[in-house]
Scaffold this active site. Structure first.
Site, short mmCIF file in Angstrom:
data_model
loop_
_atom_site.label_atom_id
_atom_site.label_comp_id
_atom_site.label_asym_id
_atom_site.label_seq_id
_atom_site.Cartn_x
_atom_site.Cartn_y
_atom_site.Cartn_z
N ASP A 41 60.15 14.52 79.63
CA ASP A 41 60.22 13.83 78.33
C ASP A 41 61.27 14.52 77.44
OD1 ASP A 41 59.68 12.32 76.12
OD2 ASP A 41 57.54 12.83 76.02
N ASP A 42 62.32 13.79 77.10
CA ASP A 42 63.38 14.34 76.23
C ASP A 42 64.12 15.52 76.87
OD1 ASP A 42 62.30 12.52 74.46
OD2 ASP A 42 62.17 13.91 72.77
N CYS A 81 61.80 7.08 74.22
CA CYS A 81 60.54 7.02 74.99
C CYS A 81 59.95 5.67 75.40
CB CYS A 81 59.44 7.74 74.22
SG CYS A 81 59.66 9.49 74.09
N LYS A 137 51.45 11.57 79.99
CA LYS A 137 51.67 10.72 78.81
C LYS A 137 51.77 9.24 79.17
CE LYS A 137 55.63 9.99 75.67
NZ LYS A 137 56.67 10.66 74.88
N HIS A 139 51.70 6.19 76.42
CA HIS A 139 52.63 5.69 75.40
C HIS A 139 52.97 4.21 75.53
CE1 HIS A 139 56.30 6.79 72.69
NE2 HIS A 139 55.25 6.36 72.00
N HIS A 238 59.32 17.77 75.48
CA HIS A 238 59.26 17.14 74.14
C HIS A 238 58.66 18.11 73.14
CE1 HIS A 238 58.16 14.18 71.09
NE2 HIS A 238 58.79 13.24 71.76
N ASP A 296 62.90 10.60 80.61
CA ASP A 296 62.78 9.26 80.01
C ASP A 296 63.92 8.93 79.05
OD1 ASP A 296 62.00 10.97 77.92
OD2 ASP A 296 60.55 9.53 77.13
N ASN A 297 64.62 9.95 78.61
CA ASN A 297 65.81 9.76 77.75
C ASN A 297 66.52 11.10 77.66
OD1 ASN A 297 63.24 9.59 75.50
ND2 ASN A 297 64.71 11.24 75.20
N LYS A 321 69.33 11.76 72.76
CA LYS A 321 68.28 10.75 72.55
C LYS A 321 68.64 9.77 71.43
CE LYS A 321 63.32 10.70 71.43
NZ LYS A 321 62.13 11.53 71.27
CA LIG Z 1 61.18 10.81 75.38
#
Ligand SMILES: [Ca+2]
Length: 496
Positions: A41-42, A81, A137, A139, A238, A296-297, A321
């Site tokens: 994540d990130d 995300c 996660k 989301h 993240h 994810d990004n 991001k």
């Molecule tokens: Ca993310």
């Protein structure tokens, strides 16, 4: 294909047709691969060893990259995300179903979640007798209809919100709506301090979150003999910047205090992946497990500024991001499958997160009914059986087209902050030289591709989580005020 000219080639031609008629899932009958999708994540493009990080150590990921295929031109479908995850999990561009924002984290909002018309790759594989799980996660909607257990996953351990604190001590079951100074709290990450869940119940959370998720994944992959599909969605790295002191201490060579913690968060994720690889080996499942790893990004940094929110790095790419430039959606991407991918190396064709669902469903003999999958089965490309790029073009659209991009193998055309940019991606992969004015024909070609793609899209149907939560809190505040005013007008009661 040319027609055969002699008997020998006729035989080979006929044999080829016969082979082509055998679905790939039957070719490995009884041995469908396990599918393990690991999502960071990130994570910045430049923050893992195999993409060039020098100060952060990721030996387990580097080994997967070295023994598998590292895709060097791989992208997610959105630069942040929620929409990115919606694209990945359905294998369809999320603009097809009007989802272009981060959904609310509220368990009471039964109107905001991954549309029920869409199928996840887990739903499709479950029909082919896969044991399916998600750890980490979600989301994609926190109300009951959108719960992972309703979206194809037999098993869930993790959290429904867009983020989570890493230490159990942060968990609280009270929900303060104001700070101690009385300022209202409007956070997009509401839910980040809730207990973890296992399926529909509160679950144990007794150690550093990344470690807890990894250990649960170890148990999941070891269990049973039927093929499994596990979506392991770490919230690492993240924010919040939280890591165990002893891991941070391993990074004393990093001067910047925040990057030191960030490095430790990634380190702990890499260790967890090492634990899962060891578990797969112990249970004899490693050879036939198809592992995807990606983020994810891009790197979390304040858009348009050089200061980095969490001290992450996009490596050679511009921005991070949220941006339509490469740093937003160009991600580290590994495909690892010892049983089939015998020639490790790098692959530079255009690859998408959409390809995960398409590949998994093709290999697992999953259900292909319903809306059409838009990704490509990557395996023939990665083995060299099929040559060329899996995609001729990839597309992005944010917030009903306030920002957009299209990339082909050689070019990229994008718009953000009302400014258009055109790049020659063969000569200028790091987007340094905007050739918008010089190449009107190239621009027109790309615009045509994007318009054709966009013709199949819907307008965004949802309210951004933060805006939603602000409106919701205001609604309760107003009701409360009204009620207090009403109460003030009530005359003292006298009984007789
Ligand atoms: Ca993310």
């Amino acid at each position: 294909m040319k027609s055969p000219h002699n008997l020998k080639s006729l035989f080979l031609y006929g044999f080829g047709l016969l082979m082509a008629a055998i679905p790939s899932d039957l070719a490995t009958a009884g041995e469908k691969p396990n599918i393990l999708v690991i999502l960071a994540d990130d994570l910045g493009y430049g923050d893992v060893g195999f993409t060039g990080a020098k100060d952060i150590r990721t030996p387990n990921l580097d080994k997967l990259a070295a023994n598998g295929i590292s895709c060097t031109n791989a992208y997610v479908t959105h630069a942040y995300c929620g929409p990115s995850r919606a694209g990945l999990i359905t294998g369809r561009y999320q603009a097809r179903f009007g989802l272009e924002i981060n959904l609310t984290n509220s368990p009471f909002d039964t109107h905001s979640g991954l549309p029920l018309s869409e199928k996840t790759f887990a739903t499709r594989l479950k029909k082919a007798n896969y044991r399916t799980g998600i750890i980490g996660k979600w989301h994609l909607g926190a109300a009951p209809p959108f719960h992972p257990n309703e979206r194809g996953f037999d098993y869930f351990y993790g959290f429904l919100s867009g983020g989570h604190s890493y230490f159990p001590s942060s968990v609280t079951t009270t929900r303060p709506l104001t700070t101690p100074d009385g300022d209202p709290i409007y956070t997009a990450n509401e839910g980040s301090d809730l207990p973890l869940s296992r399926n529909n119940k509160n679950a144990e959370f007794e150690e550093y979150l990344t470690t807890a998720l990894s250990k649960d994944a170890v148990k999941f992959v070891k269990k049973g003999t039927e093929p499994f599909c596990l979506y392991l969605a770490y919230n690492a790295p993240h924010q919040p910047l939280q890591a165990p002191e002893e891991i941070i201490a391993k990074y004393s060579h990093i001067e910047d205090k925040n990057r030191r913690v960030y490095a430790a968060i990634i380190d702990e994720m890499d260790c967890g992946i090492g634990m899962i690889v060891a578990a797969l080996k112990e249970s004899g499942k490693f050879e036939n497990t198809l592992i995807f790893f990606l983020s994810d990004n891009g790197a979390s940094m304040k858009y348009g500024k050089t200061d980095r929110e969490n001290y992450s790095s996009s490596g050679p790419f511009r921005d991070g991001k949220g941006s339509m430039r490469e740093g937003g959606s160009h991600v580290p991407y590994i495909v690892h499958w010892p049983a089939k991918l015998k020639n490790p190396g790098k692959f530079d064709g255009l690859v998408s997160s959409l390809d995960i669902a398409a590949t998994a469903v093709a290999l697992g003999g999953g259900d292909t009914s319903g809306e059409k999958l838009e990704g490509v089965n990557l395996i023939p490309y990665l083995t060299g059986e099929t040559t060329g790029s899996p995609h001729s073009a990839l597309f992005w659209r944010e917030n009903n087209g306030k920002a957009w991009a299209v990339r082909t193998e050689n070019s990229k055309f994008l718009m953000q902050s009302n400014k258009k940019e055109l790049y020659d991606m063969s000569a200028d992969p790091y987007e340094k030289n905007n050739i918008l004015e010089q190449q009107p024909e190239r621009r027109a070609e790309l615009a045509k591709l994007w318009n054709e793609w966009n013709a199949g899209n819907k307008a965004n149907e949802y309210l951004q989580a933060e805006a939603y939560q602000r409106a919701r809190l205001k609604f309760y505040e107003d009701l409360r005020k009204q009620q207090l005013e009403k109460a003030a007008k009530v005359k003292p009661l006298q009984i007789d």
